[in-house]
Design a protein around this motif. Sequence first.
Motif, PDB file in Angstrom:
ATOM      1  N   ALA A 228       3.927   0.206   3.412  1.00 26.96           N
ATOM      2  CA  ALA A 228       3.215   0.914   4.348  1.00 26.96           C
ATOM      3  C   ALA A 228       3.360   0.067   5.952  1.00 26.96           C
ATOM      4  N   LEU A 229       3.387   1.031   6.987  1.00 25.57           N
ATOM      5  CA  LEU A 229       3.559   0.471   8.293  1.00 25.57           C
ATOM      6  C   LEU A 229       2.217  -0.014   8.867  1.00 25.57           C
ATOM      7  N   LEU A 230       2.138  -0.860   9.487  1.00 24.30           N
ATOM      8  CA  LEU A 230       0.879  -1.479  10.190  1.00 24.30           C
ATOM      9  C   LEU A 230       1.084  -1.081  11.819  1.00 24.30           C
ATOM     10  N   VAL A 231       0.114  -0.295  12.097  1.00 24.33           N
ATOM     11  CA  VAL A 231       0.114   0.133  13.473  1.00 24.33           C
ATOM     12  C   VAL A 231      -1.309  -0.373  14.302  1.00 24.33           C
ATOM     13  N   PHE A 232      -1.160  -1.055  15.398  1.00 24.31           N
ATOM     14  CA  PHE A 232      -2.236  -1.487  16.099  1.00 24.31           C
ATOM     15  C   PHE A 232      -2.442  -0.624  17.321  1.00 24.31           C
ATOM     16  N   ASP A 233      -3.503  -0.156  17.398  1.00 29.54           N
ATOM     17  CA  ASP A 233      -4.192   0.383  18.583  1.00 29.54           C
ATOM     18  C   ASP A 233      -4.534  -0.607  19.707  1.00 29.54           C
ATOM     19  N   GLU A 234      -3.666  -0.564  20.517  1.00 29.54           N
ATOM     20  CA  GLU A 234      -3.771  -1.462  21.681  1.00 29.54           C
ATOM     21  C   GLU A 234      -4.526  -1.054  22.970  1.00 29.54           C
ATOM     22  N   MET A 235      -5.268   0.300  22.907  1.00 28.65           N
ATOM     23  CA  MET A 235      -5.705   0.887  23.795  1.00 28.65           C
ATOM     24  C   MET A 235      -6.780   0.173  24.683  1.00 28.65           C
ATOM     25  N   ILE A 236      -7.691  -0.476  24.092  1.00 28.21           N
ATOM     26  CA  ILE A 236      -8.770  -1.542  24.649  1.00 28.21           C
ATOM     27  C   ILE A 236      -8.256  -2.796  24.964  1.00 28.21           C
ATOM     28  N   THR A 237      -7.525  -3.371  23.849  1.00 28.17           N
ATOM     29  CA  THR A 237      -7.186  -4.782  23.787  1.00 28.17           C
ATOM     30  C   THR A 237      -5.900  -4.961  24.794  1.00 28.17           C
ATOM     31  N   PHE A 239      -4.387  -5.441  27.996  1.00 30.90           N
ATOM     32  CA  PHE A 239      -4.566  -5.753  29.415  1.00 30.90           C
ATOM     33  C   PHE A 239      -5.877  -6.229  29.858  1.00 30.90           C
ATOM     34  N   ARG A 240      -6.558  -6.240  28.478  1.00 26.84           N
ATOM     35  CA  ARG A 240      -7.920  -6.602  28.543  1.00 26.84           C
ATOM     36  C   ARG A 240      -8.397  -8.026  27.574  1.00 26.84           C
ATOM     37  N   TRP A 241      -7.658  -7.819  26.757  1.00 25.99           N
ATOM     38  CA  TRP A 241      -7.738  -9.078  25.837  1.00 25.99           C
ATOM     39  C   TRP A 241      -6.619 -10.113  26.191  1.00 25.99           C
ATOM     40  N   SER A 242      -5.366  -9.389  26.435  1.00 24.09           N
ATOM     41  CA  SER A 242      -4.157 -10.042  26.970  1.00 24.09           C
ATOM     42  C   SER A 242      -3.299  -9.056  27.405  1.00 24.09           C
ATOM     43  N   GLU A 243      -2.421  -9.422  28.526  1.00 26.23           N
ATOM     44  CA  GLU A 243      -1.295  -8.518  29.069  1.00 26.23           C
ATOM     45  C   GLU A 243      -0.421  -8.295  27.778  1.00 26.23           C
ATOM     46  N   HIS A 244      -0.231  -9.175  26.915  1.00 26.82           N
ATOM     47  CA  HIS A 244       0.674  -9.070  25.842  1.00 26.82           C
ATOM     48  C   HIS A 244       0.139  -8.402  24.622  1.00 26.82           C
ATOM     49  N   GLY A 245      -1.249  -7.758  24.696  1.00 28.25           N
ATOM     50  CA  GLY A 245      -2.088  -7.025  23.670  1.00 28.25           C
ATOM     51  C   GLY A 245      -2.587  -8.203  22.705  1.00 28.25           C
ATOM     52  N   ALA A 246      -3.279  -7.562  21.497  1.00 27.89           N
ATOM     53  CA  ALA A 246      -3.959  -8.382  20.815  1.00 27.89           C
ATOM     54  C   ALA A 246      -2.991  -8.822  19.944  1.00 27.89           C
ATOM     55  N   GLN A 247      -2.098  -8.298  19.818  1.00 25.43           N
ATOM     56  CA  GLN A 247      -0.680  -8.872  18.711  1.00 25.43           C
ATOM     57  C   GLN A 247      -0.364 -10.074  19.304  1.00 25.43           C
ATOM     58  N   GLY A 248      -0.199 -10.163  20.529  1.00 26.85           N
ATOM     59  CA  GLY A 248       0.374 -11.453  21.232  1.00 26.85           C
ATOM     60  C   GLY A 248      -0.726 -12.587  21.128  1.00 26.85           C
ATOM     61  N   LEU A 249      -2.003 -12.258  21.507  1.00 23.22           N
ATOM     62  CA  LEU A 249      -3.133 -13.262  21.261  1.00 23.22           C
ATOM     63  C   LEU A 249      -3.306 -13.877  19.813  1.00 23.22           C
ATOM     64  N   TYR A 250      -3.338 -12.888  18.888  1.00 23.36           N
ATOM     65  CA  TYR A 250      -3.512 -13.395  17.377  1.00 23.36           C
ATOM     66  C   TYR A 250      -2.210 -13.692  16.764  1.00 23.36           C
ATOM     67  N   GLY A 251      -0.981 -13.496  17.222  1.00 22.56           N
ATOM     68  CA  GLY A 251      -0.011 -13.628  16.652  1.00 22.56           C
ATOM     69  C   GLY A 251       0.727 -12.779  15.225  1.00 22.56           C
ATOM     70  N   ILE A 252       0.187 -11.606  15.616  1.00 20.40           N
ATOM     71  CA  ILE A 252       0.553 -10.796  14.341  1.00 20.40           C
ATOM     72  C   ILE A 252       1.584  -9.491  14.835  1.00 20.40           C
ATOM     73  N   THR A 253       2.509  -9.424  14.337  1.00 20.83           N
ATOM     74  CA  THR A 253       3.457  -8.298  14.707  1.00 20.83           C
ATOM     75  C   THR A 253       3.163  -7.307  13.714  1.00 20.83           C
ATOM     76  N   PRO A 254       2.831  -6.016  14.710  1.00 20.57           N
ATOM     77  CA  PRO A 254       2.753  -4.753  13.822  1.00 20.57           C
ATOM     78  C   PRO A 254       4.154  -4.137  13.809  1.00 20.57           C
ATOM     79  N   ASP A 255       4.328  -2.907  13.238  1.00 20.36           N
ATOM     80  CA  ASP A 255       5.475  -2.150  13.226  1.00 20.36           C
ATOM     81  C   ASP A 255       5.551  -1.428  14.196  1.00 20.36           C
ATOM     82  N   LEU A 256       4.392  -0.743  14.711  1.00 20.27           N
ATOM     83  CA  LEU A 256       4.193   0.035  15.737  1.00 20.27           C
ATOM     84  C   LEU A 256       2.936  -0.141  16.574  1.00 20.27           C
TER      85      LEU A 256
END
Length: 449
Positions: A228-237, A239-256
């Motif tokens: 299955a594909l992993l999709v992160f919703d970065e709408m809130i995270t 530019f508010r958690w990080s300009e690189h998104g939560a994926q950059g902050l937590y070091g997890i790479t989603p598919d989309l």
Amino acid sequence: MSDPARSFAESNRLQADLHRMVPGGAHTYARGADQYPDDMAPVLVRGAGARVWDADGNEYVEYGIGLRSVTLGHGFAPVVDAACAAIADGMNFSRPTVVEVAAAEDFLALVPSAEMVKFAKNGSDVTTAAIRLARAATGREKIAICNHPFFSVDDWFIGATDMSGGIPADVVQKGLRFSYNDIDSLHALFDAHPGEICAVILEAATATAEPAPGFLESVRELCDAQGALLVFDEMITGFRWSEHGAQGLYGITPDLSCWGKAMGNGFPVSALAGKREYMELGGLNTDRDRVFLLSTTHGPETGSLAAFRAVVEAYRTGSPIAAMETAGRRLADGVNALSAEFGVDDRLEVIGRPSCLVFVTRDPQGVPSQAYRTLFLQEMLERGVLGQSFVTSAAHTDDDIDHTIDAVRAALPIYRQALEAGTLDGLLRGRPVAPALRRLAQPRRLLGS
């Protein structure tokens, strides 16, 4: 701003006009008058920084700040100037523009885990495109949807809410729910629907919950194991958690991943980003059946893309996240100290990430309460504070925070009085606010009627 004798007469007149012409009286349910105390729903005229002014001339410190879409402040000059300069040369053409190239380069440099990006206008545009892409890539139809409040206005998500009218039952049945930070609940979905789940969609973190150790890593591993594909919703995270998104902050790479809100500082722009092998299914470099991914007239208009580029530059040269977190910590500490001073710290508290704070209101029994929330909103509005949360921006100054803490200091005796009396009679002037997504309208008195 602190005079408690405010008039809302013109806002109420305009709100009545809105109810006559616009279903729900607003173009976003979260902006509806039913989200505010009766006869106290300001209709706004302008904003500057973290301040806004309504049609009656009332001034407020605003929180939530554009439903979390504004991180640099209202009217932030570099963003406005960049958008105006682009607009002056034309907004929409029949071929791509150079700003589309530059914006894509900016985005992909900011989000290294993404290999391709496509711009749109709304968050729902891109979350729904992500689901369509996942279904096409896997040949499956069911979706594992985390129990977060909102992902999309489209059927695949709204069908699982209390406002599911008009959505076919078979669509609803394809949306499967699991709990955040509960990997066993996700395992259970895959066990119950083997080979049927196309994607897992979730926010990597929320305002009130950080990922438990190993949770996101386990979700990634489970998606890989189950195809299955992993999709992160970065709408809130994003530019508010990080300009690189939560994926950059937590070091997890989603598919989309799906972006929006603060990436334009209020300008309408969103993005779907992800791995090339999936994104190309909506392009021209594939030998598989093509996916109608995103094709919008206004997705690449120049003004919003120029605004996005100016936002990227502001994050590159400044520290907006640090500024909003500093303001948030000062606000949370101040309000929570006052709650303790007034002996109501178990009934009113500020919680969450410093850049995305919420206030929790509880009744005398300690149960979260919409009625007591309404009382708090009512007293804060009277004292020049507008917001369904305490979400800050980089534009919130020390004066803004001081004004808010002073407003809370004045509101807490009334809140405590209601708690001690065990009733809101004589204190709450109208009906309690209601959840934005609910099955029955249960209409409150229409403003101006």
